[in-house]
Write an enzyme that holds these catalytic residues in place. Structure first.
Site, PDB file in Angstrom:
ATOM      1  N   GLU A   1      68.714  18.176 -40.409  1.00  0.00           N
ATOM      2  CA  GLU A   1      68.128  16.923 -39.918  1.00  0.00           C
ATOM      3  C   GLU A   1      68.956  16.332 -38.788  1.00  0.00           C
ATOM      4  OE1 GLU A   1      68.754  17.645 -43.047  1.00  0.00           O
ATOM      5  OE2 GLU A   1      66.936  17.367 -44.251  1.00  0.00           O
TER       6      GLU A   1
ATOM      7  N   PRO B   1      77.332  32.368 -44.868  1.00  0.00           N
ATOM      8  CA  PRO B   1      76.737  31.670 -46.012  1.00  0.00           C
ATOM      9  C   PRO B   1      76.391  30.226 -45.663  1.00  0.00           C
ATOM     10  CG  PRO B   1      79.110  31.906 -46.304  1.00  0.00           C
ATOM     11  CD  PRO B   1      78.749  32.699 -45.085  1.00  0.00           C
TER      12      PRO B   1
ATOM     13  N   GLY C   1      79.610  24.529 -38.149  1.00  0.00           N
ATOM     14  CA  GLY C   1      79.369  24.162 -36.755  1.00  0.00           C
ATOM     15  C   GLY C   1      79.517  25.303 -35.771  1.00  0.00           C
TER      16      GLY C   1
ATOM     17  N   ASN D   1      65.677  27.359 -41.195  1.00  0.00           N
ATOM     18  CA  ASN D   1      65.094  27.238 -39.864  1.00  0.00           C
ATOM     19  C   ASN D   1      65.274  28.516 -39.036  1.00  0.00           C
ATOM     20  OD1 ASN D   1      64.197  26.285 -37.387  1.00  0.00           O
ATOM     21  ND2 ASN D   1      66.125  25.268 -36.921  1.00  0.00           N
ATOM     22  N   PRO D   2      64.167  29.160 -38.587  1.00  0.00           N
ATOM     23  CA  PRO D   2      64.282  30.357 -37.766  1.00  0.00           C
ATOM     24  C   PRO D   2      64.342  30.074 -36.267  1.00  0.00           C
ATOM     25  CG  PRO D   2      61.982  30.024 -38.270  1.00  0.00           C
ATOM     26  CD  PRO D   2      62.749  28.870 -38.927  1.00  0.00           C
TER      27      PRO D   2
ATOM     28  N   GLU E   1      66.550  28.357 -34.286  1.00  0.00           N
ATOM     29  CA  GLU E   1      67.806  28.558 -33.568  1.00  0.00           C
ATOM     30  C   GLU E   1      68.037  30.032 -33.229  1.00  0.00           C
ATOM     31  OE1 GLU E   1      70.972  26.734 -35.750  1.00  0.00           O
ATOM     32  OE2 GLU E   1      70.624  24.769 -34.846  1.00  0.00           O
TER      33      GLU E   1
END
Length: 438
Positions: free
Chosen positions: A68, A271, A313, A338-339, A341
């Protein structure tokens, strides 16, 4: 459930939260002991402000965790460009780090108050937001009720309701309506999400697309990238990212299956929860695999089997080291990750079939040929083997994914348009304040 009973339940929730407030300390302390809370700033979870409130209009933006947080960065930057103050809350230590890296001192960061009346009231008494913008699927009854009681407009952006959440709310339609009627606007990610919010009583609802598509690619430390690329050289590689329990072992088994077909194969495993790294390290070593642990700065040598990406990060770094990425929480867990990126970084995307939480994104990638779903470990090994062996097919898949992401852009503009009636008066107020020097 009747409307009267729903409101009675919400009142009970309010009083139960107030009663539980004095007992919540041990829970927060336990989370802090596990690195899930910032011990030095734990008072913020009780609504105590860590900073003074700036003068002028202020918007409260909430982004619960890393996903988010990344999604709202461009939205927050667009609002800041108009001179309106933002207090940004997150719920995790890692998302707070992302906020600092991406936005620095441009926003006031606070940890979100616990959804208990004393904490929420204390937070709102101090910050007195003119508008609350909540990202994705954070539905906190007490916070919503307290904002509603103070007539603070609440807008849910990048709104998403998973199959499980929708089924749960659908069993309690009156309760859902009693909450969602407090939302001034819902900006949903997809048509399916939009219909679900409408079915639960939210009005008005518009559809923007996924804000994550309009975010810049994840950043990278160029020096670190160059160093790792030199260490890897021309070795074949693939990655398993955002993995959940069980998927790391599947990735390791795929590595064992393929390393003889692709000499020098390097498998990158990232992971979702880096605190599992030591357990994973022990398991990999039990398979007689040599591991380079990123958090310890260990170098990738010629006989390294696995690069364990146990840092926060650095997804942009890991994805730039390969052209093939399996996206986790899709084989042994449900919902997917989420694919977008990986796709925007020219990576061929693989995933299991349990990707309900990102259904629309995956469907578009599947339709264009930018992604492929696999059923199990053997099918994953076959897909990785095929892509490693067929450069043209791999590059076609990479290009299709990047093109699909480009076609999906526009969510930020649509979200800003939906927010305009709420933000424009605050922009005018901020400019008048600046002009008057007050």
């Amino acid at each position: 459930m009747s409307e009267r009973r729903a409101r009675a339940l919400l009142s009970m929730y309010r009083f139960a939260g107030a009663a539980a407030y004095p007992l919540i300390g041990p829970y927060v302390a336990w989370r802090a002991s596990r690195g899930k809370e910032d011990r030095a700033r734990s008072r913020e979870r009780y609504g105590f402000a860590g900073r003074p409130r700036p003068e002028g209009p202020l918007i409260w933006v909430h982004a619960a965790s890393i996903g988010e947080m990344i999604a709202v960065v461009s939205l927050v930057e667009s609002i800041l460009d108009h001179g309106v103050n933002i207090v940004l809350t997150t719920g995790t230590v890692t998302s707070a780090r992302i906020a600092e890296e991406r936005l620095g001192g441009r926003v006031i960061h606070q940890y979100v108050p616990l959804d208990l009346k004393p904490a929420v009231s204390r937070f709102l008494d101090h910050w007195q937001p003119d508008l609350a913008v909540i990202a994705e699927s954070e539905i906190w009854p007490m916070t919503i009720l307290e904002l509603g009681a103070r007539s603070v407009p609440q807008v849910l952006v990048n709104g998403r309701l998973s199959d499980r959440s929708f089924a749960s709310w659908k069993k309690r339609p009156s309760l859902a309506e009693a909450l969602f009627e407090n939302l001034a606007h819902v900006v949903a990610q997809s048509d399916i999400d939009g219909e679900r919010f409408r079915a639960l009583g939210a009005r008005p609802v518009t559809v923007s697309g996924n804000l994550k598509v309009d975010t810049p690619p994840p950043p990278v430390d160029e020096r670190a990238l160059a160093a790792l690329q030199r260490q890897i050289g021309d070795r074949p590689s693939w990655a398993a990212v955002s993995t959940h329990d069980g998927e790391e072992m599947i990735a390791a088994e795929v590595h064992v299956t393929l390393r003889h077909r692709h000499p020098g194969l390097l498998t990158i495993i990232v992971p979702r929860h880096p605190d599992r790294a030591e357990a994973l390290l022990t398991a990999f070593e039990g398979m007689e695999l040599k591991v380079a642990q990123r958090s310890k700065g260990e170098k990738i040598t010629a006989d390294t089997d696995i690069l364990l990406g146990d840092t926060v990060g650095e997804m942009g770094l890991y994805l730039r080291l390969t052209e093939i990425a399996f996206v986790g929480r899709s084989l042994t867990s449900e919902g997917g990750q989420n694919p977008l990126e990986p796709a925007m970084l020219d990576t061929a995307v693989l995933a299991g079939r349990n990707v309900q939480n990102f259904r629309e994104s995956y469907q578009k990638l599947l339709d264009s040929g930018g992604a492929k779903l696999v059923r199990d470990r053997n099918m994953l090994a076959g897909a990785v083997n095929f892509l490693l062996s067929n450069e043209a097919a791999r590059h076609d898949m990479m290009a299709a994914g990047a093109a699909t992401v480009e076609e999906m852009r526009g969510a930020l503009a649509r979200t800003l348009k939906a927010l305009e009636p709420f933000i424009q008066p605050l922009i005018v107020k901020a400019r008048l304040k600046g002009a008057n020097g007050k």
